[in-house]
Design a protein around this motif. Structure first.
Motif, PDB file in Angstrom:
ATOM      1  N   MET A  73     -38.995  -5.381 -65.296  1.00  0.00           N
ATOM      2  CA  MET A  73     -38.136  -4.294 -64.844  1.00  0.00           C
ATOM      3  C   MET A  73     -38.537  -3.876 -63.428  1.00  0.00           C
ATOM      4  O   MET A  73     -39.689  -3.917 -63.062  1.00  0.00           O
ATOM      5  N   TYR A  74     -37.534  -3.466 -62.689  1.00  0.00           N
ATOM      6  CA  TYR A  74     -37.790  -2.976 -61.335  1.00  0.00           C
ATOM      7  C   TYR A  74     -37.374  -1.516 -61.288  1.00  0.00           C
ATOM      8  O   TYR A  74     -36.308  -1.146 -61.799  1.00  0.00           O
ATOM      9  N   GLN A  75     -38.233  -0.718 -60.692  1.00  0.00           N
ATOM     10  CA  GLN A  75     -37.921   0.708 -60.602  1.00  0.00           C
ATOM     11  C   GLN A  75     -37.882   1.149 -59.163  1.00  0.00           C
ATOM     12  O   GLN A  75     -38.767   0.837 -58.368  1.00  0.00           O
ATOM     13  N   GLY A  76     -36.822   1.895 -58.858  1.00  0.00           N
ATOM     14  CA  GLY A  76     -36.710   2.483 -57.540  1.00  0.00           C
ATOM     15  C   GLY A  76     -36.533   3.978 -57.692  1.00  0.00           C
ATOM     16  O   GLY A  76     -36.198   4.469 -58.768  1.00  0.00           O
ATOM     17  N   GLN A  77     -36.764   4.680 -56.631  1.00  0.00           N
ATOM     18  CA  GLN A  77     -36.551   6.123 -56.680  1.00  0.00           C
ATOM     19  C   GLN A  77     -36.285   6.666 -55.292  1.00  0.00           C
ATOM     20  O   GLN A  77     -36.654   6.053 -54.286  1.00  0.00           O
ATOM     21  N   CYS A  78     -35.638   7.827 -55.272  1.00  0.00           N
ATOM     22  CA  CYS A  78     -35.445   8.506 -54.000  1.00  0.00           C
ATOM     23  C   CYS A  78     -36.793   9.035 -53.515  1.00  0.00           C
ATOM     24  O   CYS A  78     -37.787   8.966 -54.236  1.00  0.00           O
ATOM     25  N   HIS A  79     -36.820   9.581 -52.326  1.00  0.00           N
ATOM     26  CA  HIS A  79     -38.108   9.969 -51.751  1.00  0.00           C
ATOM     27  C   HIS A  79     -38.843  11.012 -52.574  1.00  0.00           C
ATOM     28  O   HIS A  79     -40.053  10.971 -52.738  1.00  0.00           O
ATOM     29  N   CYS A  80     -38.107  11.967 -53.132  1.00  0.00           N
ATOM     30  CA  CYS A  80     -38.755  13.052 -53.878  1.00  0.00           C
ATOM     31  C   CYS A  80     -38.927  12.719 -55.358  1.00  0.00           C
ATOM     32  O   CYS A  80     -39.579  13.465 -56.090  1.00  0.00           O
ATOM     33  N   GLY A  81     -38.331  11.636 -55.829  1.00  0.00           N
ATOM     34  CA  GLY A  81     -38.505  11.227 -57.219  1.00  0.00           C
ATOM     35  C   GLY A  81     -37.501  11.839 -58.190  1.00  0.00           C
ATOM     36  O   GLY A  81     -37.563  11.583 -59.391  1.00  0.00           O
ATOM     37  N   ASN A  82     -36.566  12.598 -57.672  1.00  0.00           N
ATOM     38  CA  ASN A  82     -35.561  13.238 -58.527  1.00  0.00           C
ATOM     39  C   ASN A  82     -34.589  12.221 -59.132  1.00  0.00           C
ATOM     40  O   ASN A  82     -34.115  12.394 -60.250  1.00  0.00           O
ATOM     41  N   VAL A  83     -34.288  11.173 -58.371  1.00  0.00           N
ATOM     42  CA  VAL A  83     -33.377  10.132 -58.854  1.00  0.00           C
ATOM     43  C   VAL A  83     -34.173   8.845 -59.029  1.00  0.00           C
ATOM     44  O   VAL A  83     -34.843   8.385 -58.092  1.00  0.00           O
ATOM     45  N   ARG A  84     -34.087   8.277 -60.244  1.00  0.00           N
ATOM     46  CA  ARG A  84     -34.809   7.034 -60.527  1.00  0.00           C
ATOM     47  C   ARG A  84     -33.834   5.975 -61.008  1.00  0.00           C
ATOM     48  O   ARG A  84     -32.963   6.242 -61.825  1.00  0.00           O
ATOM     49  N   LEU A  85     -33.999   4.787 -60.477  1.00  0.00           N
ATOM     50  CA  LEU A  85     -33.145   3.654 -60.835  1.00  0.00           C
ATOM     51  C   LEU A  85     -33.996   2.592 -61.500  1.00  0.00           C
ATOM     52  O   LEU A  85     -35.073   2.254 -60.992  1.00  0.00           O
ATOM     53  N   THR A  86     -33.530   2.083 -62.630  1.00  0.00           N
ATOM     54  CA  THR A  86     -34.244   0.997 -63.299  1.00  0.00           C
ATOM     55  C   THR A  86     -33.282  -0.171 -63.506  1.00  0.00           C
ATOM     56  O   THR A  86     -32.186   0.011 -64.034  1.00  0.00           O
ATOM     57  N   ILE A  87     -33.715  -1.347 -63.071  1.00  0.00           N
ATOM     58  CA  ILE A  87     -32.892  -2.546 -63.242  1.00  0.00           C
ATOM     59  C   ILE A  87     -33.761  -3.662 -63.804  1.00  0.00           C
ATOM     60  O   ILE A  87     -34.964  -3.717 -63.567  1.00  0.00           O
ATOM     61  N   ALA A  88     -33.124  -4.542 -64.570  1.00  0.00           N
ATOM     62  CA  ALA A  88     -33.865  -5.628 -65.206  1.00  0.00           C
ATOM     63  C   ALA A  88     -33.950  -6.858 -64.314  1.00  0.00           C
ATOM     64  O   ALA A  88     -34.810  -7.710 -64.498  1.00  0.00           O
ATOM     65  N   ARG A  89     -33.026  -6.955 -63.371  1.00  0.00           N
ATOM     66  CA  ARG A  89     -33.030  -8.141 -62.511  1.00  0.00           C
ATOM     67  C   ARG A  89     -32.653  -7.735 -61.097  1.00  0.00           C
ATOM     68  O   ARG A  89     -31.970  -6.728 -60.880  1.00  0.00           O
ATOM     69  N   LEU A  90     -33.118  -8.571 -60.166  1.00  0.00           N
ATOM     70  CA  LEU A  90     -32.698  -8.411 -58.782  1.00  0.00           C
ATOM     71  C   LEU A  90     -31.547  -9.368 -58.524  1.00  0.00           C
ATOM     72  O   LEU A  90     -31.510 -10.463 -59.093  1.00  0.00           O
ATOM     73  N   THR A  91     -30.618  -8.980 -57.704  1.00  0.00           N
ATOM     74  CA  THR A  91     -29.574  -9.908 -57.302  1.00  0.00           C
ATOM     75  C   THR A  91     -30.167 -10.914 -56.311  1.00  0.00           C
ATOM     76  O   THR A  91     -31.191 -10.647 -55.683  1.00  0.00           O
ATOM     77  N   GLU A  92     -29.522 -12.074 -56.179  1.00  0.00           N
ATOM     78  CA  GLU A  92     -30.029 -13.085 -55.247  1.00  0.00           C
ATOM     79  C   GLU A  92     -29.907 -12.616 -53.807  1.00  0.00           C
ATOM     80  O   GLU A  92     -30.731 -12.942 -52.959  1.00  0.00           O
ATOM     81  N   THR A  93     -28.848 -11.859 -53.558  1.00  0.00           N
ATOM     82  CA  THR A  93     -28.609 -11.404 -52.194  1.00  0.00           C
ATOM     83  C   THR A  93     -28.403  -9.890 -52.171  1.00  0.00           C
ATOM     84  O   THR A  93     -28.087  -9.276 -53.186  1.00  0.00           O
ATOM     85  N   ALA A  94     -28.602  -9.336 -51.003  1.00  0.00           N
ATOM     86  CA  ALA A  94     -28.294  -7.930 -50.773  1.00  0.00           C
ATOM     87  C   ALA A  94     -27.431  -7.856 -49.528  1.00  0.00           C
ATOM     88  O   ALA A  94     -27.513  -8.729 -48.653  1.00  0.00           O
ATOM     89  N   THR A  95     -26.611  -6.840 -49.472  1.00  0.00           N
ATOM     90  CA  THR A  95     -25.660  -6.741 -48.371  1.00  0.00           C
ATOM     91  C   THR A  95     -26.010  -5.607 -47.416  1.00  0.00           C
ATOM     92  O   THR A  95     -26.195  -4.463 -47.825  1.00  0.00           O
ATOM     93  N   ARG A  96     -26.126  -5.994 -46.163  1.00  0.00           N
ATOM     94  CA  ARG A  96     -26.266  -5.019 -45.082  1.00  0.00           C
ATOM     95  C   ARG A  96     -24.892  -4.958 -44.420  1.00  0.00           C
ATOM     96  O   ARG A  96     -24.427  -5.948 -43.873  1.00  0.00           O
ATOM     97  N   CYS A  97     -24.228  -3.802 -44.545  1.00  0.00           N
ATOM     98  CA  CYS A  97     -22.847  -3.681 -44.069  1.00  0.00           C
ATOM     99  C   CYS A  97     -22.810  -2.805 -42.818  1.00  0.00           C
ATOM    100  O   CYS A  97     -23.542  -1.821 -42.709  1.00  0.00           O
ATOM    101  N   ASN A  98     -21.942  -3.185 -41.898  1.00  0.00           N
ATOM    102  CA  ASN A  98     -21.884  -2.448 -40.632  1.00  0.00           C
ATOM    103  C   ASN A  98     -20.682  -1.499 -40.551  1.00  0.00           C
ATOM    104  O   ASN A  98     -20.283  -1.083 -39.471  1.00  0.00           O
ATOM    105  N   CYS A  99     -20.090  -1.150 -41.697  1.00  0.00           N
ATOM    106  CA  CYS A  99     -18.983  -0.191 -41.649  1.00  0.00           C
ATOM    107  C   CYS A  99     -19.506   1.158 -41.160  1.00  0.00           C
ATOM    108  O   CYS A  99     -20.710   1.380 -41.085  1.00  0.00           O
ATOM    109  N   SER A 100     -18.594   2.045 -40.854  1.00  0.00           N
ATOM    110  CA  SER A 100     -18.996   3.303 -40.213  1.00  0.00           C
ATOM    111  C   SER A 100     -19.980   4.102 -41.058  1.00  0.00           C
ATOM    112  O   SER A 100     -20.818   4.836 -40.533  1.00  0.00           O
ATOM    113  N   LEU A 101     -19.909   3.953 -42.366  1.00  0.00           N
ATOM    114  CA  LEU A 101     -20.784   4.735 -43.237  1.00  0.00           C
ATOM    115  C   LEU A 101     -22.094   4.013 -43.558  1.00  0.00           C
ATOM    116  O   LEU A 101     -23.179   4.580 -43.378  1.00  0.00           O
ATOM    117  N   CYS A 102     -21.988   2.767 -44.004  1.00  0.00           N
ATOM    118  CA  CYS A 102     -23.209   2.020 -44.346  1.00  0.00           C
ATOM    119  C   CYS A 102     -24.123   1.877 -43.127  1.00  0.00           C
ATOM    120  O   CYS A 102     -25.349   1.906 -43.243  1.00  0.00           O
TER     121      CYS A 102
END
Ligand SMILES: [Zn+2]
Length: 120
Positions: A1-30
């Motif tokens: 399992m992989y665990q991520g969290q926001c800086h203060c720890g209030n939000v925690r994400l748990t995932i069982a697998r990593l995707t092969e790729t991740a997307t870095r998007c250059n839209c105005s928001l991302c």
């Protein structure tokens, strides 16, 4: 399992697998968030939110809800509006340890203009 969290720890994400790729998007928001998106589905991500809660931002056609921690402001994930009928849930890999995401290949997506990957 992989665990991520926001800086203060209030939000925690748990995932069982990593995707092969991740997307870095250059839209105005991302581009401003500096997020690194891994595309999973709602059933693949456990999201625990502490008492500080979350809020979300959406723009344009309001299809995508960008969720952030109300306390520290980190953008942790995005989901699609219920009306979309999609169960995509994108986690922001920047909430995970740098070591954990080493195997994930980063792809550059031109969300600002052509809507194509521009890294190859
Ligand atoms: Zn936080």
């Amino acid at each position: 399992m992989y665990q991520g969290q926001c800086h203060c720890g209030n939000v925690r994400l748990t995932i069982a697998r990593l995707t092969e790729t991740a997307t870095r998007c250059n839209c105005s928001l991302c581009h401003r968030y500096g997020a690194l998106w891994g595309y999973l589905t709602e059933s693949e991500v456990e999201i625990q939110v502490g008492e500080s809660g979350t809020e979300y931002y959406s723009h344009g056609d309001q299809c995508i809800h960008f969720h952030r921690c109300k306390r520290c402001g980190c953008v942790t994930h995005y989901s699609l509006a219920p009306a979309s009928g999609s169960d995509r849930l994108a986690v922001n890999y920047s909430m995970f340890s740098a070591q954990d995401i080493v195997p994930v290949r980063i792809r550059l997506f031109d969300g600002a203009d052509t809507w194509q990957f521009i890294d190859e």
